[in-house]
Design a protein around this motif. Structure first.
Motif, PDB file in Angstrom:
ATOM      1  N   CYS A 187       0.816  -1.220   0.000  1.00 57.88           N
ATOM      2  CA  CYS A 187       0.000   0.000   0.000  1.00 57.88           C
ATOM      3  C   CYS A 187       0.846   1.265   0.000  1.00 57.88           C
ATOM      4  O   CYS A 187       0.338   2.350  -0.313  1.00 57.88           O
ATOM      5  CB  CYS A 187      -0.946   0.014   1.201  1.00 57.88           C
ATOM      6  N   MET A 188       2.114   1.150   0.336  1.00 58.83           N
ATOM      7  CA  MET A 188       2.968   2.336   0.340  1.00 58.83           C
ATOM      8  C   MET A 188       3.069   2.922  -1.068  1.00 58.83           C
ATOM      9  O   MET A 188       2.998   4.140  -1.245  1.00 58.83           O
ATOM     10  CB  MET A 188       4.351   1.997   0.895  1.00 58.83           C
ATOM     11  N   ALA A 189       3.201   2.074  -2.073  1.00 62.87           N
ATOM     12  CA  ALA A 189       3.235   2.550  -3.461  1.00 62.87           C
ATOM     13  C   ALA A 189       1.894   3.154  -3.851  1.00 62.87           C
ATOM     14  O   ALA A 189       1.839   4.161  -4.573  1.00 62.87           O
ATOM     15  CB  ALA A 189       3.608   1.413  -4.405  1.00 62.87           C
ATOM     16  N   GLU A 190       0.810   2.570  -3.375  1.00 61.48           N
ATOM     17  CA  GLU A 190      -0.523   3.115  -3.656  1.00 61.48           C
ATOM     18  C   GLU A 190      -0.678   4.506  -3.061  1.00 61.48           C
ATOM     19  O   GLU A 190      -1.305   5.379  -3.650  1.00 61.48           O
ATOM     20  CB  GLU A 190      -1.611   2.185  -3.110  1.00 61.48           C
ATOM     21  N   CYS A 191      -0.116   4.718  -1.881  1.00 62.38           N
ATOM     22  CA  CYS A 191      -0.171   6.050  -1.259  1.00 62.38           C
ATOM     23  C   CYS A 191       0.595   7.064  -2.100  1.00 62.38           C
ATOM     24  O   CYS A 191       0.095   8.171  -2.362  1.00 62.38           O
ATOM     25  CB  CYS A 191       0.409   6.002   0.153  1.00 62.38           C
ATOM     26  N   SER A 192       1.791   6.715  -2.533  1.00 60.96           N
ATOM     27  CA  SER A 192       2.583   7.622  -3.373  1.00 60.96           C
ATOM     28  C   SER A 192       1.837   7.940  -4.664  1.00 60.96           C
ATOM     29  O   SER A 192       1.838   9.086  -5.125  1.00 60.96           O
ATOM     30  CB  SER A 192       3.948   7.008  -3.686  1.00 60.96           C
ATOM     31  N   LYS A 193       1.209   6.936  -5.242  1.00 58.67           N
ATOM     32  CA  LYS A 193       0.434   7.135  -6.467  1.00 58.67           C
ATOM     33  C   LYS A 193      -0.721   8.112  -6.211  1.00 58.67           C
ATOM     34  O   LYS A 193      -0.987   9.005  -7.018  1.00 58.67           O
ATOM     35  CB  LYS A 193      -0.104   5.792  -6.957  1.00 58.67           C
ATOM     36  N   ALA A 194      -1.414   7.944  -5.088  1.00 56.89           N
ATOM     37  CA  ALA A 194      -2.531   8.834  -4.752  1.00 56.89           C
ATOM     38  C   ALA A 194      -2.034  10.261  -4.538  1.00 56.89           C
ATOM     39  O   ALA A 194      -2.668  11.217  -5.009  1.00 56.89           O
ATOM     40  CB  ALA A 194      -3.257   8.326  -3.509  1.00 56.89           C
ATOM     41  N   PHE A 195      -0.914  10.428  -3.846  1.00 59.93           N
ATOM     42  CA  PHE A 195      -0.363  11.768  -3.647  1.00 59.93           C
ATOM     43  C   PHE A 195       0.011  12.403  -4.992  1.00 59.93           C
ATOM     44  O   PHE A 195      -0.213  13.593  -5.204  1.00 59.93           O
ATOM     45  CB  PHE A 195       0.860  11.737  -2.728  1.00 59.93           C
ATOM     46  N   ALA A 196       0.576  11.620  -5.893  1.00 60.17           N
ATOM     47  CA  ALA A 196       0.927  12.132  -7.224  1.00 60.17           C
ATOM     48  C   ALA A 196      -0.319  12.587  -7.965  1.00 60.17           C
ATOM     49  O   ALA A 196      -0.323  13.643  -8.613  1.00 60.17           O
ATOM     50  CB  ALA A 196       1.674  11.067  -8.016  1.00 60.17           C
ATOM     51  N   LYS A 197      -1.375  11.806  -7.859  1.00 59.62           N
ATOM     52  CA  LYS A 197      -2.623  12.180  -8.534  1.00 59.62           C
ATOM     53  C   LYS A 197      -3.184  13.481  -7.951  1.00 59.62           C
ATOM     54  O   LYS A 197      -3.643  14.357  -8.682  1.00 59.62           O
ATOM     55  CB  LYS A 197      -3.644  11.059  -8.409  1.00 59.62           C
ATOM     56  N   ILE A 198      -3.140  13.616  -6.637  1.00 57.53           N
ATOM     57  CA  ILE A 198      -3.677  14.813  -5.975  1.00 57.53           C
ATOM     58  C   ILE A 198      -2.852  16.053  -6.304  1.00 57.53           C
ATOM     59  O   ILE A 198      -3.395  17.109  -6.613  1.00 57.53           O
ATOM     60  CB  ILE A 198      -3.730  14.616  -4.443  1.00 57.53           C
ATOM     61  N   PHE A 199      -1.527  15.918  -6.261  1.00 51.31           N
ATOM     62  CA  PHE A 199      -0.677  17.105  -6.327  1.00 51.31           C
ATOM     63  C   PHE A 199       0.011  17.347  -7.666  1.00 51.31           C
ATOM     64  O   PHE A 199       0.388  18.479  -7.956  1.00 51.31           O
ATOM     65  CB  PHE A 199       0.381  17.053  -5.219  1.00 51.31           C
ATOM     66  N   LEU A 200       0.185  16.316  -8.480  1.00 57.16           N
ATOM     67  CA  LEU A 200       0.970  16.493  -9.703  1.00 57.16           C
ATOM     68  C   LEU A 200       0.165  16.406 -10.992  1.00 57.16           C
ATOM     69  O   LEU A 200       0.587  16.958 -12.002  1.00 57.16           O
ATOM     70  CB  LEU A 200       2.113  15.475  -9.752  1.00 57.16           C
ATOM     71  N   ASP A 201      -0.970  15.714 -10.980  1.00 60.50           N
ATOM     72  CA  ASP A 201      -1.767  15.574 -12.207  1.00 60.50           C
ATOM     73  C   ASP A 201      -2.215  16.930 -12.723  1.00 60.50           C
ATOM     74  O   ASP A 201      -2.874  17.692 -12.010  1.00 60.50           O
ATOM     75  CB  ASP A 201      -2.998  14.687 -11.974  1.00 60.50           C
ATOM     76  N   GLY A 202      -1.834  17.227 -13.932  1.00 58.67           N
ATOM     77  CA  GLY A 202      -2.281  18.452 -14.571  1.00 58.67           C
ATOM     78  C   GLY A 202      -1.460  19.678 -14.241  1.00 58.67           C
ATOM     79  O   GLY A 202      -1.558  20.683 -14.937  1.00 58.67           O
ATOM     80  N   ASP A 203      -0.654  19.638 -13.193  1.00 59.39           N
ATOM     81  CA  ASP A 203       0.145  20.807 -12.823  1.00 59.39           C
ATOM     82  C   ASP A 203       1.401  20.379 -12.056  1.00 59.39           C
ATOM     83  O   ASP A 203       1.444  20.456 -10.827  1.00 59.39           O
ATOM     84  CB  ASP A 203      -0.678  21.772 -11.966  1.00 59.39           C
ATOM     85  N   PRO A 204       2.413  19.925 -12.782  1.00 62.83           N
ATOM     86  CA  PRO A 204       3.653  19.511 -12.099  1.00 62.83           C
ATOM     87  C   PRO A 204       4.575  20.689 -11.785  1.00 62.83           C
ATOM     88  O   PRO A 204       5.782  20.624 -11.987  1.00 62.83           O
ATOM     89  CB  PRO A 204       4.280  18.549 -13.105  1.00 62.83           C
ATOM     90  N   SER A 205       4.001  21.794 -11.297  1.00 61.90           N
ATOM     91  CA  SER A 205       4.800  22.968 -10.939  1.00 61.90           C
ATOM     92  C   SER A 205       5.679  22.653  -9.733  1.00 61.90           C
ATOM     93  O   SER A 205       5.471  21.663  -9.028  1.00 61.90           O
ATOM     94  CB  SER A 205       3.879  24.144 -10.612  1.00 61.90           C
ATOM     95  N   GLU A 206       6.635  23.522  -9.489  1.00 61.15           N
ATOM     96  CA  GLU A 206       7.533  23.329  -8.342  1.00 61.15           C
ATOM     97  C   GLU A 206       6.747  23.337  -7.032  1.00 61.15           C
ATOM     98  O   GLU A 206       7.046  22.578  -6.114  1.00 61.15           O
ATOM     99  CB  GLU A 206       8.626  24.405  -8.326  1.00 61.15           C
TER     100      GLU A 206
END
Length: 184
Positions: free
Chosen positions: A52-71
């Motif tokens: 589930c640790m990888a699933e958490c990282s994936k979820a965080f990426a979806k929340i924070f990086l999808d569509g706007d990979p700004s700094e």
């Protein structure tokens, strides 16, 4: 033995994200209350399946990086991953212990998927393979902590539906969006 809680990725992400949306506010409050009891040294043991640790990282990426990979969003993503590691890492707080996938979790897993296929209130979406593994891990923890002392915590409805379909075969499971956590 005391109570044991097995958190899936959806529960852990809800706990880590500062302001969860989509009806997850109550779930977060329930988790905060549960973890507060643990910090006082009187609470239960917490586990998260290592898968589930990888699933958490994936979820965080979806929340924070999808569509706007700004700094700014990359920084928010990294902060949330660091917070997750703070809770789980043995070199940091280590409040939540990782639970490793083992062969014993896969032996006999077929009855989980058979039971899921027989649920009359299926919404057309079968239990995922990862969710099946989480249920199998919960059963293994019951051998160590005792029947009725293990609870799977999730914000999804699928695992609780399955576990409630045969409480002699499966551990207890709680949909945190709509139910209180036993023992809090």
């Amino acid at each position: 033995m005391g109570r044991c809680y097995l958190l899936d990725a959806s529960a852990l992400v809800t706990f880590i994200v500062k302001n969860p949306e989509g009806g997850l506010e109550n779930a977060k409050k329930r988790l905060v209350k549960l973890f507060a009891s643990r910090r006082q040294g009187t609470g239960p043991v917490f586990f998260v399946p290592n898968v589930c640790m990888a699933e958490c990282s994936k979820a965080f990426a979806k929340i924070f990086l999808d569509g706007d990979p700004s700094e700014e969003h990359k920084h928010a993503y990294k902060q949330h991953v660091d917070s997750l590691l703070d809770w789980v890492s043995s070199k940091r707080k280590h409040v939540i212990k990782t639970y490793k996938l083992k062969r014993e979790h896969l032996v006999g897993i077929e009855d989980i998927f058979t039971a899921d296929s027989m649920l009359t209130n299926r919404d057309g979406t079968p239990l995922s393979g990862l969710d099946g593994i989480i249920v199998a891990m919960g059963r293994t923890l019951e051998r160590q902590y005792g029947r009725g002392n293990v609870f799977i915590l999730t914000t999804d409805t699928r695992i609780p539906k399955l576990c409630q379909s045969n409480m002699d075969l499966f551990p207890r499971a709680v949909d945190l969006k709509s139910h209180e956590i036993p023992g809090t």
